[in-house]
Design an enzyme around this catalytic site. Structure first.
Site, PDB file in Angstrom:
ATOM      1  N   ASP A 144       9.228   2.095   0.483  1.00 43.47           N
ATOM      2  CA  ASP A 144       8.207   2.847   1.217  1.00 43.47           C
ATOM      3  C   ASP A 144       8.364   2.483   2.687  1.00 43.47           C
ATOM      4  OD1 ASP A 144       5.997   3.923   2.429  1.00 43.47           O
ATOM      5  OD2 ASP A 144       4.558   3.174   0.960  1.00 43.47           O
ATOM      6  N   LYS A 173       4.698   8.829   9.416  1.00 45.87           N
ATOM      7  CA  LYS A 173       4.278   8.195  10.662  1.00 45.87           C
ATOM      8  C   LYS A 173       5.277   8.399  11.801  1.00 45.87           C
ATOM      9  CE  LYS A 173       1.011   5.201   8.480  1.00 45.87           C
ATOM     10  NZ  LYS A 173      -0.370   5.333   8.831  1.00 45.87           N
ATOM     11  N   TYR A 232       0.852  -1.195   0.000  1.00 43.39           N
ATOM     12  CA  TYR A 232       0.000   0.000   0.000  1.00 43.39           C
ATOM     13  C   TYR A 232       0.883   1.238   0.000  1.00 43.39           C
ATOM     14  CZ  TYR A 232      -3.083   3.666   1.683  1.00 43.39           C
ATOM     15  OH  TYR A 232      -3.781   4.837   1.812  1.00 43.39           O
TER      16      TYR A 232
END
Length: 637
Positions: free
Chosen positions: A436, A464, A354
């Site tokens: 990622d 994050k 994702y």
């Protein structure tokens, strides 16, 4: 009776009832499946009667003499509500209720709890100080007899009664059935063993959830009027948290704990989707932000913090020689892909995992409405730990792949040689390798998964855990590639917002100064060991597994022959939230998680796993669910 009206639901299963009423010329009011009070009131409202008699459809053996007796008592006593069920002495299935219409209207306006809406009269018959209540008793207590129809065995019983008494006696009464039972000793035990008013008891259990999450549900209903989905993030919305049995809004947080708007306390293993690594309101981060707030948040020129945070990332992350900032992970991944396309003069991208909401990626998922087909056609998926699937992408589009982007690890660890193989393949094919690390960065190791696994990409994206929950992300990489940022468009008014950068600097400094990652690993390993032991102890591996790494592990729910993973997961969430744990199947560890927090989680699982196992084994899971099962949003990994 002056009028007969049927009230039923809008569920297609009840179309047959509406069709029958139409053929008989009987008015039929249809409404919510759950809000029976609303549809019952709607049935009576056009008539505006003085009194309403309620006979429920699960009582096909209703006795006219019993009905008349209850009505007569109601009128003679001037009661607000009269029945023959509180307490019950008649056989279950001869239930009659009479209520003044004005009282019914009050209940319709004021009743809030599920038991009051689903069962029409509890709002009234549980308030003896407010309403005049009358009960009619049978001459002998026969409440143990079951003449209702809620279970298949009940239907068998009623069918046998009709076969014996009808049509020979077209208007048989209670006394006729009692005589039949005396002559047929096998009839009464046919449907024995079921609880009376089981549906009401279930609704009263729902009341527990309605009271616990009252404010949350009110806010969700309000939010849905002005906010699509009622939330800004899919993973924080009702698509992830089943309505009616979940908190939907958090008021405050501290350390490893959060408190919802109803005041319920939870140990949080979501940690804002892995963005809180140190714990909520970490004192070092909070101080840095407060200090910076005194100087300002955003300015007309750049701020020195941009340099300090970029230098800190270069110091910590193996691939980082230059850095640019965004606000969320999607900014960073989109920027990295744009940069790779600009560097290689190619358009196609190979993806695994994702990578955010931007068109270039989300077009490759089932959630692709609004993404042009031309954009979708440029993104190609490959399977994790399957180098052959990536080779196929390159072979299908020779000389056209600009970048390969993947999470270095998600639920499964990379097999030996997998990441190295991708590194070699991209170099050979002239594509850029992008890791990622939105989640793995500053969680798997101070330098991210690339440090942990010893494979250095050309570019990497972070978010994050960079700033312990403040909105900032980054694209980092080799200077050879990053210098091209001068020529592509990657620009944000708030890219240099200083509160988030101050938080980021404080977070990364603390990561270097204290054993943050080691603590995440240690505490997370305790969770994984404990969960695996409980899976084996309760023999639930047929529908539950454990994946991931200690700092970010997952419960993997599986379909069974009768139940989908989503039904099982919904029951899991329902029971977990009640026990003061906020999680949705993953264990996103933070530096603030204590041994006590881990024990609380494992204790909850120790209670929940056998409950689910029994429900799956006996086929009774639906009876334990007090919410509609969740449905899959879209699969991205």
């Amino acid at each position: 009776f002056d009028r007969v009206v049927v009230a039923t639901s809008i569920d297609p299963a009840d179309d047959a009832i509406a069709d029958l009423c139409r053929s008989l010329g009987i008015p039929c009011a249809r409404g919510s499946l759950e809000d029976v009070l609303d549809r019952f009131y709607a049935a009576a409202l056009p008539i505006e009667p003085d009194h309403v008699v309620r006979l429920t459809g699960d009582c096909p053996l209703a006795d006219p003499e019993v009905i008349d007796r209850v009505i007569a008592a109601h009128l003679e006593t001037g009661a607000d509500y009269t029945s023959n069920t509180i307490p019950p002495t008649y056989p279950d299935g001869l239930d009659v209720e009479v209520i003044r219409f004005a009282v019914l209207e009050e209940a319709w306006r004021e009743a809030k709890l599920p038991s009051q809406r689903e069962h029409v009269t509890p709002f009234v018959n549980r308030q003896p100080d407010r309403y005049k209540l009358v009960n009619i008793a049978d001459d002998v207590d026969r409440s143990a007899l079951r003449w209702t129809v809620d279970e298949p065995k009940d239907f068998e019983f009623v069918k046998r009664v009709y076969e014996s008494l009808y049509p020979k006696n077209r208007s048989f009464l209670k006394r006729d059935i009692l005589k039949l039972l005396e002559s047929d000793a096998e009839l009464t035990p046919l449907n024995a063993g079921f609880e009376r008013n089981e549906g009401l008891k279930v609704s009263m259990q729902k009341d527990v959830f309605a009271k616990r999450y009252r404010r949350s549900q009110e806010l969700l209903d309000r939010a849905l009027k002005t906010i699509p989905l009622g939330a800004q993030t899919f993973s924080k919305s009702k698509t992830h948290y089943p309505e009616g049995v979940s908190p939907h809004f958090i008021q405050r947080a501290q350390g490893s704990r959060v408190w919802d708007v109803d005041g319920n306390e939870y140990v949080d293993f979501v940690n804002s989707l892995c963005s809180v690594t140190l714990g909520y309101s970490d004192p070092d981060v909070t101080k840095a932000v407060k200090d910076q707030l005194e100087d300002g948040v955003i300015f007309s020129l750049s701020h020195p913090l941009e340099i300090l945070v970029a230098e800190k990332m270069v110091e910590m992350v193996p691939c980082a020689e230059m850095v640019r900032f965004g606000k969320n992970g999607s900014d960073a991944t989109a920027g990295a892909i744009r940069l790779a396309r600009a560097y290689t003069n190619r358009d196609r991208v190979a993806v695994c995992g994702y990578h955010g909401w931007q068109d270039w990626y989300i077009g490759s998922t089932l959630r692709n409405r609004g993404v042009p087909q031309a954009t979708r056609d440029l993104t190609h998926t490959f399977a994790y730990n399957n180098l052959d699937s990536l080779h196929k992408v390159f072979n299908d589009h020779p000389g056209e792949i600009a970048a390969v982007i993947l999470e270095p690890m998600n639920t499964t660890a990379p097999e030996k040689g997998f990441l190295e193989g991708i590194r070699d393949l991209t170099r050979k094919q002239g594509a850029l390798l992008v890791f990622d690390e939105t989640i793995t960065g500053f969680r798997f190791a101070n330098g991210g998964a690339q440090e942990l696994f010893g494979v250095t990409p050309d570019l990497a994206t972070f978010g994050k855990g960079m700033s312990n929950g403040y909105p900032v992300s980054a694209v980092a990489g080799k200077a050879e590639f990053m210098r091209l940022m001068d020529e592509i468009f990657f620009s944000f008014t708030f890219g240099g917002e200083t509160l988030s950068l101050a938080a980021s600097l404080a977070s990364m400094t603390k990561l270097q100064r204290e054993p943050v990652v080691q603590t995440l690993l240690t505490q997370g390993q305790k969770v994984m060991n404990g969960v695996q032991e409980l899976i084996e102890k309760h023999d639930v591996s047929r529908f539950l597994g454990l994946l991931g790494s200690p700092t970010w592990s997952f419960l993997a729910f599986k379909d069974t022959l009768k139940y989908s993973q989503w039904q099982i997961k919904t029951l899991f969430f329902q029971e977990l939230f009640l026990r003061g744990i906020l999680a949705f199947g993953s264990h996103n560890m933070s530096y603030a998680h204590s041994d006590g927090d881990v024990r609380k989680l494992l204790q909850a699982y120790d209670e929940i796993f056998p409950t689910i196992a029994k429900a799956v084994e006996e086929g009774t899971l639906e009876r334990l669910l007090f919410a509609r099962p969740l449905e899959p949003l879209f699969k991205v990994r």
